[in-house]
Scaffold this motif. Sequence first.
Motif, PDB file in Angstrom:
ATOM      1  N   HIS A  34      49.274  27.545  25.191  1.00 20.61           N
ATOM      2  CA  HIS A  34      49.645  27.319  26.592  1.00 20.61           C
ATOM      3  C   HIS A  34      49.684  28.643  27.368  1.00 20.61           C
ATOM      4  CE1 HIS A  34      50.978  23.482  24.882  1.00 20.61           C
ATOM      5  NE2 HIS A  34      50.886  22.995  26.110  1.00 20.61           N
ATOM      6  N   ASP A  35      50.209  29.696  26.731  1.00 17.14           N
ATOM      7  CA  ASP A  35      50.247  31.007  27.380  1.00 17.14           C
ATOM      8  C   ASP A  35      48.841  31.583  27.537  1.00 17.14           C
ATOM      9  OD1 ASP A  35      52.991  31.082  27.718  1.00 17.14           O
ATOM     10  OD2 ASP A  35      53.350  31.995  25.762  1.00 17.14           O
ATOM     11  N   VAL A  36      47.989  31.354  26.543  1.00 18.85           N
ATOM     12  CA  VAL A  36      46.607  31.837  26.641  1.00 18.85           C
ATOM     13  C   VAL A  36      45.883  31.114  27.779  1.00 18.85           C
ATOM     14  CG1 VAL A  36      44.401  32.050  25.440  1.00 18.85           C
ATOM     15  CG2 VAL A  36      46.537  32.418  24.190  1.00 18.85           C
ATOM     16  N   ALA A  37      46.131  29.812  27.941  1.00 18.88           N
ATOM     17  CA  ALA A  37      45.513  29.063  29.040  1.00 18.88           C
ATOM     18  C   ALA A  37      45.976  29.606  30.387  1.00 18.88           C
ATOM     19  CB  ALA A  37      45.846  27.577  28.914  1.00 18.88           C
ATOM     20  N   ARG A  38      47.262  29.906  30.508  1.00 23.80           N
ATOM     21  CA  ARG A  38      47.788  30.487  31.749  1.00 23.80           C
ATOM     22  C   ARG A  38      47.169  31.853  32.015  1.00 23.80           C
ATOM     23  NH1 ARG A  38      54.091  30.467  30.953  1.00 23.80           N
ATOM     24  NH2 ARG A  38      54.047  31.462  33.014  1.00 23.80           N
ATOM     25  N   LEU A  39      46.965  32.610  30.942  1.00 25.18           N
ATOM     26  CA  LEU A  39      46.344  33.931  31.081  1.00 25.18           C
ATOM     27  C   LEU A  39      44.915  33.799  31.611  1.00 25.18           C
ATOM     28  CD1 LEU A  39      46.378  37.049  30.439  1.00 25.18           C
ATOM     29  CD2 LEU A  39      45.386  36.428  28.244  1.00 25.18           C
ATOM     30  N   LEU A  40      44.152  32.873  31.047  1.00 28.39           N
ATOM     31  CA  LEU A  40      42.768  32.696  31.480  1.00 28.39           C
ATOM     32  C   LEU A  40      42.696  32.331  32.959  1.00 28.39           C
ATOM     33  CD1 LEU A  40      41.204  30.738  28.469  1.00 28.39           C
ATOM     34  CD2 LEU A  40      40.830  33.119  29.081  1.00 28.39           C
ATOM     35  N   GLU A  41      43.655  31.552  33.420  1.00 27.21           N
ATOM     36  CA  GLU A  41      43.636  31.108  34.810  1.00 27.21           C
ATOM     37  C   GLU A  41      43.803  32.252  35.801  1.00 27.21           C
ATOM     38  OE1 GLU A  41      46.688  28.164  34.803  1.00 27.21           O
ATOM     39  OE2 GLU A  41      45.318  26.519  34.315  1.00 27.21           O
ATOM     40  N   ARG A  42      44.425  33.344  35.382  1.00 29.32           N
ATOM     41  CA  ARG A  42      44.656  34.459  36.308  1.00 29.32           C
ATOM     42  C   ARG A  42      43.613  35.565  36.185  1.00 29.32           C
ATOM     43  NH1 ARG A  42      46.984  39.036  34.610  1.00 29.32           N
ATOM     44  NH2 ARG A  42      48.091  39.361  36.572  1.00 29.32           N
ATOM     45  N   GLU A  43      42.748  35.505  35.162  1.00 28.19           N
ATOM     46  CA  GLU A  43      41.736  36.543  34.984  1.00 28.19           C
ATOM     47  C   GLU A  43      40.508  36.254  35.841  1.00 28.19           C
ATOM     48  OE1 GLU A  43      42.209  39.228  33.367  1.00 28.19           O
ATOM     49  OE2 GLU A  43      44.069  38.711  32.312  1.00 28.19           O
ATOM     50  N   ASP A  44      39.713  37.322  36.119  1.00 29.08           N
ATOM     51  CA  ASP A  44      38.470  37.096  36.849  1.00 29.08           C
ATOM     52  C   ASP A  44      37.451  36.451  35.908  1.00 29.08           C
ATOM     53  OD1 ASP A  44      36.739  39.100  35.496  1.00 29.08           O
ATOM     54  OD2 ASP A  44      38.119  40.534  36.399  1.00 29.08           O
ATOM     55  N   PRO A  45      36.409  35.794  36.463  1.00 28.83           N
ATOM     56  CA  PRO A  45      35.471  35.016  35.625  1.00 28.83           C
ATOM     57  C   PRO A  45      34.867  35.792  34.469  1.00 28.83           C
ATOM     58  CG  PRO A  45      35.124  34.522  37.943  1.00 28.83           C
ATOM     59  CD  PRO A  45      36.122  35.646  37.891  1.00 28.83           C
ATOM     60  N   ARG A  46      34.528  37.078  34.670  1.00 28.62           N
ATOM     61  CA  ARG A  46      33.869  37.840  33.608  1.00 28.62           C
ATOM     62  C   ARG A  46      34.828  38.068  32.433  1.00 28.62           C
ATOM     63  NH1 ARG A  46      33.412  43.272  32.352  1.00 28.62           N
ATOM     64  NH2 ARG A  46      31.466  43.880  31.280  1.00 28.62           N
ATOM     65  N   ASP A  47      36.050  38.552  32.735  1.00 35.12           N
ATOM     66  CA  ASP A  47      37.020  38.789  31.664  1.00 35.12           C
ATOM     67  C   ASP A  47      37.450  37.478  31.013  1.00 35.12           C
ATOM     68  OD1 ASP A  47      36.955  41.502  32.025  1.00 35.12           O
ATOM     69  OD2 ASP A  47      38.713  41.567  33.335  1.00 35.12           O
ATOM     70  N   ARG A  48      37.514  36.413  31.799  1.00 30.37           N
ATOM     71  CA  ARG A  48      37.897  35.108  31.262  1.00 30.37           C
ATOM     72  C   ARG A  48      36.914  34.668  30.179  1.00 30.37           C
ATOM     73  NH1 ARG A  48      37.540  31.768  35.868  1.00 30.37           N
ATOM     74  NH2 ARG A  48      39.463  32.772  36.559  1.00 30.37           N
ATOM     75  N   ALA A  49      35.619  34.838  30.440  1.00 30.36           N
ATOM     76  CA  ALA A  49      34.603  34.441  29.470  1.00 30.36           C
ATOM     77  C   ALA A  49      34.695  35.299  28.199  1.00 30.36           C
ATOM     78  CB  ALA A  49      33.210  34.563  30.089  1.00 30.36           C
ATOM     79  N   ILE A  50      34.974  36.598  28.372  1.00 31.91           N
ATOM     80  CA  ILE A  50      35.107  37.496  27.211  1.00 31.91           C
ATOM     81  C   ILE A  50      36.269  37.059  26.326  1.00 31.91           C
ATOM     82  CG2 ILE A  50      35.699  39.844  26.510  1.00 31.91           C
ATOM     83  CD1 ILE A  50      34.186  40.829  28.998  1.00 31.91           C
ATOM     84  N   ILE A  51      37.421  36.812  26.955  1.00 31.59           N
ATOM     85  CA  ILE A  51      38.610  36.419  26.197  1.00 31.59           C
ATOM     86  C   ILE A  51      38.361  35.105  25.467  1.00 31.59           C
ATOM     87  CG2 ILE A  51      41.023  35.716  26.401  1.00 31.59           C
ATOM     88  CD1 ILE A  51      41.180  37.572  28.880  1.00 31.59           C
TER      89      ILE A  51
END
Length: 449
Positions: A34-51
């Motif tokens: 759940h915390d990882v999902a919240r983290l992805l929501e606040r990252e920019d698209p490029r970093d989100r895909a990397i994570i």
Amino acid sequence: MDDEFNELIERMDGALRERSLSSVSKVITDYDPHDVARLLEREDPRDRAIIYRLLSRNRALEVFELLEPEMRSELIQGLRDEDTAKVFEELDPDDRAQLIDELPAGVAKALMSGLSPAERALTAPMLGFDADAIGRYMSTEYVRLRGDMTLREALEHVRARGIGAETIYQLPVTSAHRRLLGVISLRRLVMGDPDDLVRTHMRDQPITLHSIDKAEDAAREIMDAQLLAAPVVDSENRLLGLVTIDDAQQILERTETRRAARQGGAEPLRRPYLASPLFGLVRSRVVWLLLLAVSALLTVQVLGAFEDKLEQVIQLALFVPLLTGTAGNTGSQAAVTLTRALAMGDVRPRDILLVMWREVRVGMMLGALLGGLGFVLASLVFGIEFGEVIGLTLIFICTLAATVGGAMPLIAQAVRADPAVFSTPFIATFCDATSLLVYFGVATWLMGL
């Protein structure tokens, strides 16, 4: 945000600054999905895909299912083709159908063509329904039983087919031609005599959903009845799928989010606030602001029409903010109350005359209380005649505003519009103009202007 999530953000920001994939991978394995999902929501698209690519297969799917549909769409377009195909294949069919609604047509077509035949067959039925129909949200992964099975046969069937099913705690029972006969709980299946027939232990389903029913209404039925799952049937009562209580809760949460935003004069954001581009924030508000600005011209026109009256009695202008504000607040209160009552199923559009009569009386009582206070205060400062104008105007505008504010959501529901669209912003602007008309009409009558 809690301390643990703040810590996750700080650690991830440091790992991304260093561009250390090993550090990123270590960070995301230490925290709850759940915390990882919240983290992805606040990252920019490029970093989100990397994570996301650094998550293990099972964890990646779990995190993906926690994201909102709009965020899923943005993430899946940022992944490599092979990653995208893998995620899409492993989604539940109902989640897959909702994701397709958010994807560009070309991307959606390519993903559907890349599905295995079995998964494509499970997904295709949902795509034939409108986006606001409950058929779009049903799961086609279910176990159905025939009424002529013994409980022993039925239990063996559940063991064989139940691994990939959405739920096995509430099982639909059908005829040989898939027509719904009733439901049976897993408890009855396990505890009954193994040689008994399923039909002797099944019961009628309290709620059966038709595939074209409005999703919000169907979801509210499920939540009100507290059902674990409800069957979805076609016009001939053939079983098509199941909608679980979790799906119903998600439908209502999205509906309430959209309604709350529109009550405040804005469109709902399609992703978390900090992840929304500035243009997206502007776009969510500007249409409503333009609409309300045009509507506010009515107030200007009314003031212009009574300009000569204002010149004769300048004190009239002093009470304009009080009267327009009172009318807008009274109408908004009634609109919000009735929008809520509609959502809870307490009233229906056919109750409009009963609601209007009720709001007339409520408005008159509120107007009498406020009007009495306004009469006393205005009379002390400007004289009895002016006090009578203010007191009588408050009675009239409170009655009118409450009646119109209460009726608008019901009218909206009757014409299949969103009641929230007719609530706070529209009512406030409408009441501004009408309250001025009433005010200057009463002043002209009592003061002979």
